[in-house]
Every structure is written in structure tokens, then in C-alpha cells.
Design a protein around this motif. Sequence first.
Motif, PDB file in Angstrom:
ATOM      1  N   ILE A   1       0.836  -1.195   0.000  1.00 44.99           N
ATOM      2  CA  ILE A   1       0.000   0.000   0.000  1.00 44.99           C
ATOM      3  C   ILE A   1       0.881   1.259   0.000  1.00 44.99           C
ATOM      4  O   ILE A   1       1.946   1.276   0.608  1.00 44.99           O
ATOM      5  CB  ILE A   1      -0.946  -0.035   1.239  1.00 44.99           C
ATOM      6  N   GLY A   2       0.440   2.298  -0.704  1.00 44.50           N
ATOM      7  CA  GLY A   2       1.163   3.571  -0.693  1.00 44.50           C
ATOM      8  C   GLY A   2       0.845   4.333   0.588  1.00 44.50           C
ATOM      9  O   GLY A   2      -0.287   4.282   1.078  1.00 44.50           O
ATOM     10  N   ILE A   3       1.839   5.040   1.129  1.00 43.26           N
ATOM     11  CA  ILE A   3       1.646   5.744   2.397  1.00 43.26           C
ATOM     12  C   ILE A   3       2.167   7.178   2.295  1.00 43.26           C
ATOM     13  O   ILE A   3       3.252   7.413   1.780  1.00 43.26           O
ATOM     14  CB  ILE A   3       2.370   4.997   3.546  1.00 43.26           C
ATOM     15  N   SER A   4       1.366   8.116   2.786  1.00 41.81           N
ATOM     16  CA  SER A   4       1.817   9.496   2.965  1.00 41.81           C
ATOM     17  C   SER A   4       1.902   9.712   4.474  1.00 41.81           C
ATOM     18  O   SER A   4       0.909   9.554   5.193  1.00 41.81           O
ATOM     19  CB  SER A   4       0.793  10.448   2.322  1.00 41.81           C
ATOM     20  N   ALA A   5       3.096  10.026   4.974  1.00 42.48           N
ATOM     21  CA  ALA A   5       3.325  10.066   6.426  1.00 42.48           C
ATOM     22  C   ALA A   5       3.149  11.482   6.976  1.00 42.48           C
ATOM     23  O   ALA A   5       3.668  12.446   6.408  1.00 42.48           O
ATOM     24  CB  ALA A   5       4.727   9.565   6.735  1.00 42.48           C
ATOM     25  N   THR A   6       2.428  11.571   8.083  1.00 44.29           N
ATOM     26  CA  THR A   6       2.155  12.880   8.688  1.00 44.29           C
ATOM     27  C   THR A   6       2.627  12.931  10.138  1.00 44.29           C
ATOM     28  O   THR A   6       2.257  12.076  10.953  1.00 44.29           O
ATOM     29  CB  THR A   6       0.633  13.162   8.649  1.00 44.29           C
ATOM     30  N   TYR A   7       3.414  13.948  10.428  1.00 50.76           N
ATOM     31  CA  TYR A   7       3.794  14.203  11.820  1.00 50.76           C
ATOM     32  C   TYR A   7       2.664  15.002  12.473  1.00 50.76           C
ATOM     33  O   TYR A   7       2.326  16.101  12.023  1.00 50.76           O
ATOM     34  CB  TYR A   7       5.114  14.992  11.870  1.00 50.76           C
ATOM     35  N   CYS A   8       2.060  14.413  13.522  1.00 54.55           N
ATOM     36  CA  CYS A   8       0.912  15.055  14.184  1.00 54.55           C
ATOM     37  C   CYS A   8       1.176  15.178  15.690  1.00 54.55           C
ATOM     38  O   CYS A   8       0.333  14.865  16.523  1.00 54.55           O
ATOM     39  CB  CYS A   8      -0.362  14.257  13.883  1.00 54.55           C
ATOM     40  N   GLY A   9       2.385  15.620  16.029  1.00 52.03           N
ATOM     41  CA  GLY A   9       2.760  15.780  17.443  1.00 52.03           C
ATOM     42  C   GLY A   9       1.873  16.779  18.175  1.00 52.03           C
ATOM     43  O   GLY A   9       1.785  16.759  19.405  1.00 52.03           O
ATOM     44  N   ALA A  10       1.199  17.654  17.425  1.00 51.44           N
ATOM     45  CA  ALA A  10       0.280  18.624  18.046  1.00 51.44           C
ATOM     46  C   ALA A  10      -1.161  18.128  17.948  1.00 51.44           C
ATOM     47  O   ALA A  10      -2.067  18.872  17.597  1.00 51.44           O
ATOM     48  CB  ALA A  10       0.431  19.978  17.372  1.00 51.44           C
ATOM     49  N   HIS A  11      -1.354  16.864  18.292  1.00 49.93           N
ATOM     50  CA  HIS A  11      -2.690  16.264  18.241  1.00 49.93           C
ATOM     51  C   HIS A  11      -3.464  16.599  19.506  1.00 49.93           C
ATOM     52  O   HIS A  11      -4.694  16.598  19.529  1.00 49.93           O
ATOM     53  CB  HIS A  11      -2.532  14.742  18.095  1.00 49.93           C
ATOM     54  N   SER A  12      -2.712  16.841  20.592  1.00 51.29           N
ATOM     55  CA  SER A  12      -3.337  17.182  21.863  1.00 51.29           C
ATOM     56  C   SER A  12      -2.263  17.867  22.713  1.00 51.29           C
ATOM     57  O   SER A  12      -1.075  17.646  22.476  1.00 51.29           O
ATOM     58  CB  SER A  12      -3.833  15.902  22.548  1.00 51.29           C
ATOM     59  N   VAL A  13      -2.680  18.664  23.683  1.00 54.38           N
ATOM     60  CA  VAL A  13      -1.700  19.311  24.562  1.00 54.38           C
ATOM     61  C   VAL A  13      -1.362  18.334  25.686  1.00 54.38           C
ATOM     62  O   VAL A  13      -2.268  17.879  26.389  1.00 54.38           O
ATOM     63  CB  VAL A  13      -2.264  20.631  25.131  1.00 54.38           C
ATOM     64  N   PRO A  14      -0.069  17.965  25.839  1.00 53.20           N
ATOM     65  CA  PRO A  14       0.280  16.985  26.886  1.00 53.20           C
ATOM     66  C   PRO A  14      -0.121  17.496  28.268  1.00 53.20           C
ATOM     67  O   PRO A  14      -0.086  18.701  28.517  1.00 53.20           O
ATOM     68  CB  PRO A  14       1.804  16.869  26.780  1.00 53.20           C
ATOM     69  N   LYS A  15      -0.473  16.558  29.144  1.00 48.81           N
ATOM     70  CA  LYS A  15      -0.884  16.928  30.499  1.00 48.81           C
ATOM     71  C   LYS A  15       0.213  17.763  31.169  1.00 48.81           C
ATOM     72  O   LYS A  15       1.394  17.457  31.021  1.00 48.81           O
ATOM     73  CB  LYS A  15      -1.133  15.660  31.331  1.00 48.81           C
ATOM     74  N   GLY A  16      -0.170  18.820  31.893  1.00 51.36           N
ATOM     75  CA  GLY A  16       0.801  19.645  32.615  1.00 51.36           C
ATOM     76  C   GLY A  16       1.428  20.749  31.784  1.00 51.36           C
ATOM     77  O   GLY A  16       2.240  21.529  32.280  1.00 51.36           O
ATOM     78  N   LYS A  17       1.085  20.830  30.496  1.00 50.32           N
ATOM     79  CA  LYS A  17       1.659  21.875  29.641  1.00 50.32           C
ATOM     80  C   LYS A  17       0.560  22.780  29.105  1.00 50.32           C
ATOM     81  O   LYS A  17      -0.598  22.368  28.974  1.00 50.32           O
ATOM     82  CB  LYS A  17       2.353  21.250  28.428  1.00 50.32           C
ATOM     83  N   THR A  18       0.931  24.022  28.758  1.00 51.49           N
ATOM     84  CA  THR A  18      -0.006  24.878  28.024  1.00 51.49           C
ATOM     85  C   THR A  18       0.217  24.648  26.524  1.00 51.49           C
ATOM     86  O   THR A  18       1.243  24.083  26.126  1.00 51.49           O
ATOM     87  CB  THR A  18       0.251  26.368  28.318  1.00 51.49           C
ATOM     88  N   ALA A  19      -0.726  25.152  25.717  1.00 50.11           N
ATOM     89  CA  ALA A  19      -0.577  24.999  24.257  1.00 50.11           C
ATOM     90  C   ALA A  19       0.695  25.702  23.794  1.00 50.11           C
ATOM     91  O   ALA A  19       1.414  25.191  22.925  1.00 50.11           O
ATOM     92  CB  ALA A  19      -1.805  25.565  23.547  1.00 50.11           C
ATOM     93  N   THR A  20       1.003  26.854  24.402  1.00 48.62           N
ATOM     94  CA  THR A  20       2.205  27.608  24.000  1.00 48.62           C
ATOM     95  C   THR A  20       3.464  26.807  24.332  1.00 48.62           C
ATOM     96  O   THR A  20       4.389  26.723  23.509  1.00 48.62           O
ATOM     97  CB  THR A  20       2.231  28.973  24.723  1.00 48.62           C
ATOM     98  N   GLU A  21       3.490  26.212  25.521  1.00 47.65           N
ATOM     99  CA  GLU A  21       4.671  25.401  25.892  1.00 47.65           C
ATOM    100  C   GLU A  21       4.807  24.180  24.981  1.00 47.65           C
ATOM    101  O   GLU A  21       5.918  23.818  24.566  1.00 47.65           O
ATOM    102  CB  GLU A  21       4.549  24.935  27.350  1.00 47.65           C
ATOM    103  N   ALA A  22       3.673  23.553  24.667  1.00 45.54           N
ATOM    104  CA  ALA A  22       3.730  22.383  23.777  1.00 45.54           C
ATOM    105  C   ALA A  22       4.225  22.803  22.390  1.00 45.54           C
ATOM    106  O   ALA A  22       5.048  22.107  21.772  1.00 45.54           O
ATOM    107  CB  ALA A  22       2.351  21.728  23.680  1.00 45.54           C
TER     108      ALA A  22
END
Length: 423
Positions: free
Chosen positions: A182-203
Motif C-alpha cells: 500500500i502507498g503511504i503518505s506520512a504525517t507528523y501530528c505531534g500537536a494532536h493534543s496538549v500533553p498533560k501539565g503543559k499549556t498549548a504555547t509550551e507544547a
Amino acid sequence: MAGGHSLLLENAQQVVLVCSRGERFLARDALRSLAVLEGASLVVGKDGFIKAIGPADVIRRQFSGETFEEIIDCSGKCILPGLVDAHTHPVWAGERVHEFAMKLAGATYMEIHQAGGGIHFTVERTRQASEEELFRSFQQRLQCMMKAGTTLVECKSGYGLDLETELKMLRVIERARRELDIGISATYCGAHSVPKGKTATEAADDIINNHLPKLKELGRNGEIHVDNIDVFCEKGVFDLDSTRRILQHGKDIGLQINFHGDELHPMKAAELGAELGAQAISHLEEVSDEGIVAMATARCSAVLLPTTAYMLRLKQPRARKMLDEGVIVALGSDFNPNAYCFSMPMVMHLACVNMRMSMPEALAAATINAAYALGKSHTHGSLEVGKQGDLIIINSSRWEHLIYQFGGHHELIEYVIAKGKVI
Ligand code: NIG
Ligand code: FE
């Protein structure tokens, strides 16, 4: 020349080209007539690319005396381009079937998310899982997708959030890209959610200062190839400002912008994506009129996800308005623990019934336009000489059966062919 060609598909009742006539997508006017050949044949070369398509007698004469590794009699059947799934989250561990019961009982997506379930639940399980375990379940999911006719799929990371787990997920996707058909297009989605204990700006700072430089280094060494960058731009997740910073930095290291926007709340994500030159924005249930016009002008495609709107009982994205304004509309399954759907035929069916798309619009959205959303429509998404030999053969004399039929497509889809290879 003996064995010069790999595959001859002979005398199909219908061959649906979804031909882009020199354009890399189909929008508004082009969508009014899908090119369909009757009684046609198709040849795929040994290199996996389409060599010829035309009336069966013409192809027979043109290739008389040549041998093929495989000949498939397509009498009474239809040939269509392989389906392209423009949005999935297929690498994860853990089971969230219990959340379905909670949603049926009335809990909203965000209530579950804020109570530590949803993405956070999957993040915990995915962090604990081994790379091998993640690969095995991912491979099984990809096989289910292929059986349902998908030959090119976008795959996101995003259940790690920390650098270590995001890289683990991207390595799993890279391995599949190298080893599977199968063909794959890979996406980095590290900003899928804000990790616990962090603000969006810190993440966002962590992503910009630590994650993206590492991705750039691994890309340069040829270790991991990433195509796209994604952010979940949503109230209570990443605000517009953090989204802008992350996407701009991703673009600066050569990634295509392809992100989640205007899903649960109007965020002006469409306007932002158009401004940044995004290749695609997904969801868009809450997009503004101005955002739709901006996307059409910027040729930024809309990846609509009928499974999510259906599952979460959201209002439907305004597909008709987008199509009428000339937006390049694509479709995705959004396969993830919240929307457990492998099947693009089901997605097309839902798009037609719930979003009022026509069958030609839905097919273009699940082939050429989905390939456009991934920046791959010059090689994928339609049946044209020179394009990759990705196609499906269905056991019906009318191509529309693929969309009309509600479920049970494994009987209908007789062959799935990727790069000229029957899989
Ligand atoms: O596209 N909206 C954000 N991401 C996914 C859901 C992911 C999850 O719930 O695990 C989506 O629907
Ligand atoms: Fe998603």
C-alpha cells in the motif's frame, strides 16, 4: 518482447478514468462529467505504471504477440482507480470501545477528552507499547483498508505527543512504507493534543525547538521520510496562534501543511490554512463562508470526514457549498479509535447520503482529489497512461455499485492492484 508487460485487464464493462485532463484535481465544472469507457482494456507495465487504456479491440491489436505475466478477464466488471484515504490515525495501542457506549449515552467528544479519555487514553497505551506491537496492529489495519480498495493512505502519528513516542510511531509508519504494497503518505501530528501539565504555547515551543529539528535531521539522513505536518486546531486544544507557529515552522523544514480545523468550533482555521498555503484542511464542520472562498482561491483542498460527523452526531460539513464555490473536496475515513472505519466505499456512501454529494463527486473526492490533498495527484488518483497502476476491479457492470452498496464490499471488490501487483 517476451514478458515486456506485467498485467492486461481485458474487456471491462466500464473503466472509470477520473481523468484530470491536465489538472491535478477535479472541482466544480470538471466534476459534471466523469469519463467512463465501455468495453475497454488496460495495460500495466512491469515498472508498475499504466502503459495503455482504450477500446478492447484497439488494445488487443496494439499488444498482439506480446506476453503478460497476468491476464484478467474483466467482462461484466468495472475497473476504477485505487481508492485514496486522505486522513487516518492508524498507529495506536489500547481499546476504546467503551467510549462508544459513553457517546451513545450522551457524552460529547470533548467531555470524554477533558475527563482524560479520548486521545489521552490512547496516548498512554501507545507510549507503553513496543514498536513491534504497534507495527503488527498497524499492518493488520492496513490490510483491512486494502481489502476495502484503498491503495494510498495518509497515516498520522500523534498518540505520543512526546518526542520519543512520536518518533516511535513515525518509524513504524516508515517501516510499513518500505515493506508493504500500500502507498503511504506520512504525517507528523505531534500537536494532536496538549500533553498533560503543559499549556498549548509550551507544547508548541517543544515541537518547534525539539521535535521539528529532529525530524529535519532524520529526513536528511534518509532514516524517516515525513510528508505532512498536522495540528489539531480546536478550542481547548491548539489555538489559532500556536497552530500558526507550528505549521509555519513545519513548512519551513519542507513539510506540506495538512491539518485538523474548524471541527467542533469555528476557529478561522480555513482562513489560516489558505494564508499559509496549506495543501489540505480536514473536518471543517464549522467553517465560515469566508473560509470556504479563501480555500477555493488558494486551491487548498477540504478533506471531509463523514464518519466523524456521523459517529459524533455533529452537524455535517457543508460539502455542497464547498463544491459550488469550487473547493477541491476530498474524503478520508478518519480511521482512529473514535471512528473505527477502514472502508472508503462506506465513506463515499455516507458522503452521498449525509453530505449530499453526487456519486461522481464522491468518487473523485476518494481518488484524484484525495491524492491532491496529499500532493500526489501527478502520480496517483486516476487511470491515465504514465500514472501508477493502482486500481480495483469490482464484480458489477455499473461502477456506481461501489457507492450504492452499504457494507459487505469484500464480495464486491474482486481485485485490488497496487503498482501493477495483485494484492
Ligand atoms: O480526526 N480530532 C482529532 N483527531 C481525531 C480523533 C482522534 C481520537 O479521538 O483518538 C479525529 O477525529
Ligand atoms: Fe483526525
